[in-house]
Design an enzyme around this catalytic site. Structure first.
Site, PDB file in Angstrom:
ATOM      1  N   ASN A  13      74.732  85.061  33.369  1.00  0.00           N
ATOM      2  CA  ASN A  13      75.205  86.437  33.166  1.00  0.00           C
ATOM      3  C   ASN A  13      73.999  87.369  33.159  1.00  0.00           C
ATOM      4  O   ASN A  13      73.283  87.445  32.172  1.00  0.00           O
ATOM      5  CB  ASN A  13      75.981  86.517  31.839  1.00  0.00           C
ATOM      6  CG  ASN A  13      76.449  87.931  31.534  1.00  0.00           C
ATOM      7  OD1 ASN A  13      76.473  88.793  32.418  1.00  0.00           O
ATOM      8  ND2 ASN A  13      76.817  88.171  30.282  1.00  0.00           N
ATOM      9  N   TRP A  14      73.803  88.042  34.265  1.00  0.00           N
ATOM     10  CA  TRP A  14      72.616  88.892  34.404  1.00  0.00           C
ATOM     11  C   TRP A  14      72.678  90.151  33.562  1.00  0.00           C
ATOM     12  O   TRP A  14      71.663  90.817  33.374  1.00  0.00           O
ATOM     13  CB  TRP A  14      72.438  89.296  35.873  1.00  0.00           C
ATOM     14  CG  TRP A  14      71.926  88.215  36.771  1.00  0.00           C
ATOM     15  CD1 TRP A  14      71.653  86.916  36.433  1.00  0.00           C
ATOM     16  CD2 TRP A  14      71.611  88.346  38.164  1.00  0.00           C
ATOM     17  NE1 TRP A  14      71.191  86.241  37.529  1.00  0.00           N
ATOM     18  CE2 TRP A  14      71.156  87.093  38.610  1.00  0.00           C
ATOM     19  CE3 TRP A  14      71.681  89.406  39.082  1.00  0.00           C
ATOM     20  CZ2 TRP A  14      70.767  86.861  39.935  1.00  0.00           C
ATOM     21  CZ3 TRP A  14      71.306  89.184  40.396  1.00  0.00           C
ATOM     22  CH2 TRP A  14      70.842  87.919  40.808  1.00  0.00           C
ATOM     23  N   LYS A  15      73.880  90.535  33.144  1.00  0.00           N
ATOM     24  CA  LYS A  15      74.059  91.819  32.431  1.00  0.00           C
ATOM     25  C   LYS A  15      73.501  92.945  33.320  1.00  0.00           C
ATOM     26  O   LYS A  15      73.600  92.851  34.546  1.00  0.00           O
ATOM     27  CB  LYS A  15      73.413  91.768  31.046  1.00  0.00           C
ATOM     28  CG  LYS A  15      73.846  90.508  30.288  1.00  0.00           C
ATOM     29  CD  LYS A  15      73.513  90.499  28.836  1.00  0.00           C
ATOM     30  CE  LYS A  15      74.029  89.206  28.224  1.00  0.00           C
ATOM     31  NZ  LYS A  15      73.852  89.129  26.789  1.00  0.00           N
ATOM     32  N   HIS A  99      83.542  90.424  27.483  1.00  0.00           N
ATOM     33  CA  HIS A  99      82.250  90.074  26.904  1.00  0.00           C
ATOM     34  C   HIS A  99      82.047  90.909  25.632  1.00  0.00           C
ATOM     35  O   HIS A  99      82.461  92.064  25.566  1.00  0.00           O
ATOM     36  CB  HIS A  99      81.127  90.345  27.911  1.00  0.00           C
ATOM     37  CG  HIS A  99      79.814  89.807  27.454  1.00  0.00           C
ATOM     38  ND1 HIS A  99      79.036  90.464  26.532  1.00  0.00           N
ATOM     39  CD2 HIS A  99      79.168  88.652  27.743  1.00  0.00           C
ATOM     40  CE1 HIS A  99      77.961  89.731  26.283  1.00  0.00           C
ATOM     41  NE2 HIS A  99      78.012  88.628  27.005  1.00  0.00           N
ATOM     42  N   GLU A 101      79.639  92.495  24.509  1.00  0.00           N
ATOM     43  CA  GLU A 101      78.974  93.793  24.716  1.00  0.00           C
ATOM     44  C   GLU A 101      79.970  94.837  25.210  1.00  0.00           C
ATOM     45  O   GLU A 101      79.874  96.018  24.885  1.00  0.00           O
ATOM     46  CB  GLU A 101      77.797  93.626  25.692  1.00  0.00           C
ATOM     47  CG  GLU A 101      76.624  92.912  25.025  1.00  0.00           C
ATOM     48  CD  GLU A 101      75.794  92.044  25.955  1.00  0.00           C
ATOM     49  OE1 GLU A 101      75.857  92.206  27.181  1.00  0.00           O
ATOM     50  OE2 GLU A 101      75.071  91.176  25.421  1.00  0.00           O
ATOM     51  N   GLU A 171      81.526  82.554  22.743  1.00  0.00           N
ATOM     52  CA  GLU A 171      80.208  83.151  22.511  1.00  0.00           C
ATOM     53  C   GLU A 171      80.172  83.794  21.126  1.00  0.00           C
ATOM     54  O   GLU A 171      80.620  84.946  20.958  1.00  0.00           O
ATOM     55  CB  GLU A 171      79.926  84.229  23.568  1.00  0.00           C
ATOM     56  CG  GLU A 171      79.906  83.709  24.982  1.00  0.00           C
ATOM     57  CD  GLU A 171      79.058  84.585  25.878  1.00  0.00           C
ATOM     58  OE1 GLU A 171      78.048  84.095  26.395  1.00  0.00           O
ATOM     59  OE2 GLU A 171      79.386  85.773  26.039  1.00  0.00           O
ATOM     60  N   GLY A 177      71.786  86.820  22.588  1.00  0.00           N
ATOM     61  CA  GLY A 177      70.546  87.582  22.720  1.00  0.00           C
ATOM     62  C   GLY A 177      69.655  87.544  21.486  1.00  0.00           C
ATOM     63  O   GLY A 177      68.707  88.309  21.380  1.00  0.00           O
ATOM     64  N   SER A 217      72.328  82.429  23.476  1.00  0.00           N
ATOM     65  CA  SER A 217      70.969  81.869  23.411  1.00  0.00           C
ATOM     66  C   SER A 217      70.888  80.433  23.935  1.00  0.00           C
ATOM     67  O   SER A 217      70.115  79.621  23.422  1.00  0.00           O
ATOM     68  CB  SER A 217      70.406  81.974  21.989  1.00  0.00           C
ATOM     69  OG  SER A 217      70.329  83.329  21.602  1.00  0.00           O
TER      70      SER A 217
HETATM   71  P1  PGA Z   1      72.176  85.166  25.897  1.00  0.00           P
HETATM   72  O1  PGA Z   1      73.509  85.905  26.413  1.00  0.00           O
HETATM   73  O2  PGA Z   1      72.113  83.838  26.600  1.00  0.00           O
HETATM   74  O3  PGA Z   1      71.054  86.073  26.276  1.00  0.00           O
HETATM   75  O4  PGA Z   1      72.329  84.995  24.427  1.00  0.00           O
HETATM   76  C1  PGA Z   1      74.685  85.180  26.616  1.00  0.00           C
HETATM   77  C2  PGA Z   1      75.778  86.118  27.052  1.00  0.00           C
HETATM   78  O5  PGA Z   1      75.810  87.257  26.553  1.00  0.00           O
HETATM   79  O6  PGA Z   1      76.626  85.763  27.875  1.00  0.00           O
END
Ligand code: PGA
Length: 256
Positions: A13-15, A99, A101, A171, A177, A217
């Site tokens: 997931n590049w965001k 997600h 976010e 998640e 993150g 993470s």
């Molecule tokens: P992360 O993000 O691996 O940087 O914790 C995972 C995600 O948000 O899908």
């Protein structure tokens, strides 16, 4: 994971990272470094503007492309939005929905995740439905209630046939993150509870066939341990998917 019933899906997931030209370079590098992918599926979840280059660069490889969001309507007066049909026409196979976010910063709710899940499935996209508890919910001991609500609402009116195309990504928000990964036992416990909810809704056979990823993470160091658990069928990887070397290491671990 249980290899008899489902395939491991490793998704990066590049965001909001990488421009179209960086996408091309990254994919070329990744194709060369992962070699032949046999035992898992590799997905890159890229920003909308990178999709065309990502599709072009992955042609002929086993890497699939996902969008990171979409609107639930087929078309209409929704300035700035993208529909499932638009993504399908570009060659997109998966779409990340709900997600944390998007829930936190863009007002996504269980209800909109449900509408998007149905719209994605009707258009022929495989949704990666993200769920997970906050730190407060974990500390208050309501993890399973939270997960249960999220799964049941996201899959409202999704038929048994359709749900086989759905991927669930567990998640925990406190692990995203932060560098704090859930232990493999914590992740396994929740993933097993997700499968239990799916079993109640769709029966054991169908529940057994659904891919349930872990995300938060996850990286080259902890991926193998997480993926060794019976109900962890892949990963949704943020930070560690931005470095070709790290992402390759996770893919190679799953591809054995
Ligand atoms: P992360 O993000 O691996 O940087 O914790 C995972 C995600 O948000 O899908």
């Amino acid at each position: 994971m249980n290899t008899r019933y489902r395939k491991t899906i490793i998704a990066g997931n590049w965001k909001m990272n990488n421009t179209p030209s960086q996408t091309k370079t990254f994919v070329e590098e990744l194709k060369a470094s992962i070699g032949k992918v046999k035992f898992c599926e590799v997905v890159l979840c890229v920003p909308f503007v990178d999709i065309t280059n990502a599709i072009k660069a992955t042609r002929g490889s086993k890497i699939s492309i996902a969008a990171q969001n979409m609107h639930y309507a087929e078309s209409g007066a929704y300035t700035g939005e993208i529909s499932a049909k638009m993504l399908v026409e570009l060659g997109v196979k998966y779409v990340v929905l709900g997600h944390s976010e998007r829930r936190q910063y863009f007002g996504e709710t269980d209800k909109t995740v449900n509408l998007k899940t149905i719209s994605a499935l009707e258009a022929g996209l495989r949704p990666i439905v993200c769920i997970g508890e906050s730190l407060e919910e974990r500390e208050q001991g309501v993890v399973f209630e939270t997960i249960r609500r999220q799964v049941k609402i996201a899959l409202l009116n999704v038929s048994e046939d359709q749900v086989k195309k759905v991927v669930i990504a567990y998640e925990p928000i406190w692990a995203i993150g932060t560098g704090v990964t859930a232990t493999s036992d914590q992740a396994q416990e929740v993933n097993a509870s997700i499968r239990e909810v799916l079993r109640e809704m769709y029966g054991a056979r169908t529940a057994r066939a659904i891919t349930i990823q872990y995300g938060g993470s996850m990286n080259a160091k902890n991926a193998n341990e997480l993926l060794s658990k019976p109900d962890i069928d892949g990963g949704l990887i943020g930070g560690a998917s931005l470095k070709c070397e790290d992402f390759t290491a996770v893919v190679n671990g799953a591809n054995q």
